[in-house]
Each structure stands twice: as structure tokens, then as C-alpha cells.
Design a protein around this motif. Structure first.
Motif, PDB file in Angstrom:
ATOM      1  N   VAL A   4       9.808   4.363  72.161  1.00  0.00           N
ATOM      2  CA  VAL A   4       9.718   4.334  70.705  1.00  0.00           C
ATOM      3  C   VAL A   4      11.066   3.885  70.148  1.00  0.00           C
ATOM      4  N   VAL A   5      11.020   2.826  69.329  1.00  0.00           N
ATOM      5  CA  VAL A   5      12.240   2.238  68.780  1.00  0.00           C
ATOM      6  C   VAL A   5      12.128   2.119  67.261  1.00  0.00           C
ATOM      7  N   CYS A   6      13.304   1.958  66.625  1.00  0.00           N
ATOM      8  CA  CYS A   6      13.386   1.780  65.183  1.00  0.00           C
ATOM      9  C   CYS A   6      14.542   0.843  64.882  1.00  0.00           C
ATOM     10  N   PRO A   7      14.347  -0.146  64.006  1.00  0.00           N
ATOM     11  CA  PRO A   7      15.462  -1.019  63.636  1.00  0.00           C
ATOM     12  C   PRO A   7      16.669  -0.207  63.166  1.00  0.00           C
ATOM     13  N   GLY A   8      17.840  -0.586  63.672  1.00  0.00           N
ATOM     14  CA  GLY A   8      19.077   0.074  63.258  1.00  0.00           C
ATOM     15  C   GLY A   8      19.345   1.401  63.939  1.00  0.00           C
ATOM     16  N   LYS A   9      18.489   1.787  64.884  1.00  0.00           N
ATOM     17  CA  LYS A   9      18.681   3.075  65.558  1.00  0.00           C
ATOM     18  C   LYS A   9      18.609   2.900  67.066  1.00  0.00           C
ATOM     19  N   LYS A  10      19.101   3.926  67.771  1.00  0.00           N
ATOM     20  CA  LYS A  10      19.117   3.869  69.235  1.00  0.00           C
ATOM     21  C   LYS A  10      18.510   5.152  69.803  1.00  0.00           C
ATOM     22  N   ALA A  11      18.341   5.185  71.112  1.00  0.00           N
ATOM     23  CA  ALA A  11      17.811   6.370  71.781  1.00  0.00           C
ATOM     24  C   ALA A  11      18.643   7.591  71.421  1.00  0.00           C
ATOM     25  N   GLY A  12      17.959   8.680  71.121  1.00  0.00           N
ATOM     26  CA  GLY A  12      18.630   9.912  70.725  1.00  0.00           C
ATOM     27  C   GLY A  12      18.677  10.104  69.224  1.00  0.00           C
ATOM     28  N   ASP A  13      18.610   9.006  68.462  1.00  0.00           N
ATOM     29  CA  ASP A  13      18.497   9.119  67.009  1.00  0.00           C
ATOM     30  C   ASP A  13      17.077   9.593  66.684  1.00  0.00           C
ATOM     31  N   PHE A  14      16.854   9.977  65.462  1.00  0.00           N
ATOM     32  CA  PHE A  14      15.496  10.370  65.090  1.00  0.00           C
ATOM     33  C   PHE A  14      15.036   9.627  63.850  1.00  0.00           C
ATOM     34  N   VAL A  15      13.716   9.598  63.665  1.00  0.00           N
ATOM     35  CA  VAL A  15      13.123   9.140  62.417  1.00  0.00           C
ATOM     36  C   VAL A  15      12.437  10.347  61.781  1.00  0.00           C
ATOM     37  N   ALA A  16      12.493  10.404  60.456  1.00  0.00           N
ATOM     38  CA  ALA A  16      11.774  11.434  59.717  1.00  0.00           C
ATOM     39  C   ALA A  16      10.319  11.004  59.617  1.00  0.00           C
ATOM     40  N   THR A  17       9.407  11.952  59.721  1.00  0.00           N
ATOM     41  CA  THR A  17       7.989  11.618  59.571  1.00  0.00           C
ATOM     42  C   THR A  17       7.459  12.162  58.252  1.00  0.00           C
ATOM     43  N   ALA A  18       6.321  11.613  57.839  1.00  0.00           N
ATOM     44  CA  ALA A  18       5.616  12.077  56.648  1.00  0.00           C
ATOM     45  C   ALA A  18       4.184  12.403  57.043  1.00  0.00           C
ATOM     46  N   ILE A  19       3.630  13.426  56.444  1.00  0.00           N
ATOM     47  CA  ILE A  19       2.244  13.811  56.712  1.00  0.00           C
ATOM     48  C   ILE A  19       1.394  13.337  55.547  1.00  0.00           C
ATOM     49  N   HIS A  20       0.452  12.441  55.851  1.00  0.00           N
ATOM     50  CA  HIS A  20      -0.489  11.956  54.834  1.00  0.00           C
ATOM     51  C   HIS A  20      -1.788  12.734  54.996  1.00  0.00           C
TER      52      HIS A  20
END
Length: 195
Positions: free
Chosen positions: A35-51
Motif C-alpha cells: 500500500v502506497v501513497c504519493p509523498g509518503k513512504k513505508a511506516g507513514d500512515f494515511v488517515a481514513t474516513a468512514i462513509h
């Protein structure tokens, strides 16, 4: 069963169930999921939203969890992956602005690799131009985008529990479709689960 290496594109405020559940389901059957995200690396996190669907004209949105990334976006080599997953939520509307995200999608599509996308994830497929002449579904608000880019709309039931397959592309309208969406994606991947 041959282990498949699957790439998942994420971003802040990705839909919680649409990243967590497919990630866990694909690991459960023995696949590797980066799982990847632009501007981030392994160990970083993304915030999630619940729809959630609570009887309003559109979904409601609440803060979810932190999802830890396990690979570096800048190191993605699409040749190393067997498939791509694009979850929905808020993330697709802005990660599609990243040129490398679009290159990744185009490279995977050009190679005919399986692509699974759910809900607003199809905004990324639209921006990459890979839906022209293809049939898919998405969250209903994404339908004008799909059709404007030359895609054909696949109608699903009112409970959002169906998925649509067009060759290597497997799409669903929202997280209630996870059982059918992931089953059809596993079929396209060639993954067989024996009872």
C-alpha cells in the motif's frame, strides 16, 4: 496457489472499509499487498474516513483510523506487480492529480493486469483515461465522469452489493459490495480458494 503481488493506491481520507477490508482479505488468501501513497513512504500512515449510508441524499463521513503504509510510493515499479487496487473515499479526488499515480494506472492497464476499483476510486481510472469503451460501475456521483470519458455505465442493485467485470477491470459502487467485488477480483487474478 501462486502468490500475487498487488499494489494498492491510497491517500489521506481513503474510505476506511475500502482500504482495510480488501487489504486484509487479500492477505488472508495469501497474496502480498503493498500500500502506497504519493509523498509518503513505508511506516507513514494515511488517515481514513468512514462513509455510511444513513438515509440522506448522500453518504455521511466520519473520521476513521490511521492506516500504516508498507511500501514507498517513489519506489513503485509496476512491472513487479500482478494487479492494482484503488479504494475510494476522499483520496481519489486528489491523488489523481499526481502524474505518477496516472502513469501507474496506465502502465497496469496497458499490461492487461487486473485492476480492482471501488466507489470513488474510479475517479483515478477516469483521470488515467483507461475507461474509454469499458463498462464499469462506481458510486453514483461518479457516473457522469465515467460516461464523459467514454466509459459505459454498469447499473447495480440499490443495495450496492453487486460488482461489474469488464476484462481485467473489476469495479464496485461502495463497500457493501466487498464480498462480490473481491470474489470477482480473485477470479480475474486466477486465485482459487478451496474449501
Amino acid at each position: 496457489m501462486a502468490v500475487k503481488k498487488i499494489l494498492m493506491l491510497a491517500g489521506d481520507f481513503v474510505e476506511d472499509y475500502e482500504i482495510m477490508v480488501p487489504f486484509q482479505m487479500l492477505l488472508m488468501v495469501g497474496h502480498q499487498v503493498d500500500v502506497v501513497c504519493p509523498g509518503k513512504k513505508a511506516g507513514d500512515f494515511v488517515a481514513t474516513a468512514i462513509h455510511d449510508f444513513e438515509g440522506f441524499q448522500t453518504y455521511t463521513e466520519k473520521r476513521g483510523h490511521n492506516f500504516t503504509l508498507n511500501a514507498d510510493f517513489d519506489k513503485v515499479d509496476t512491472a513487479a506487480y500482478d494487479a492494482l487496487v484503488v479504494p475510494g473515499g476522499r483520496a481519489p479526488e486528489y491523488i489523481r492529480l499526481d502524474p505518477r499515480v496516472l502513469e501507474i494506472v496506465k502502465e497496469m492497464a496497458a499490461a492487461g493486469k487486473p485492476i480492482a476499483s471501488v466507489c470513488h476510486g474510479q475517479q483515478v481510472l477516469v483521470a488515467a483515461g483507461v475507461l474509454k469503451g469499458r463498462t464499469c460501475t462506481a458510486y453514483p456521483a461518479v457516473r457522469p465522469d465515467v460516461e464523459a470519458t467514454g466509459g459505459r455505465w454498469c447499473e447495480v442493485n440499490a443495495t450496492f452489493t453487486n460488482a461489474c467485470v469488464d476484462g481485467n477491470i473489476v469495479t464496485a459502487p461502495a463497500w457493501p459490495a466487498h464480498p462480490e467485488w473481491i470474489r470477482k477480483f480473485l477470479d480475474v487474478l486466477g486465485t482459487r480458494i478451496e474449501a
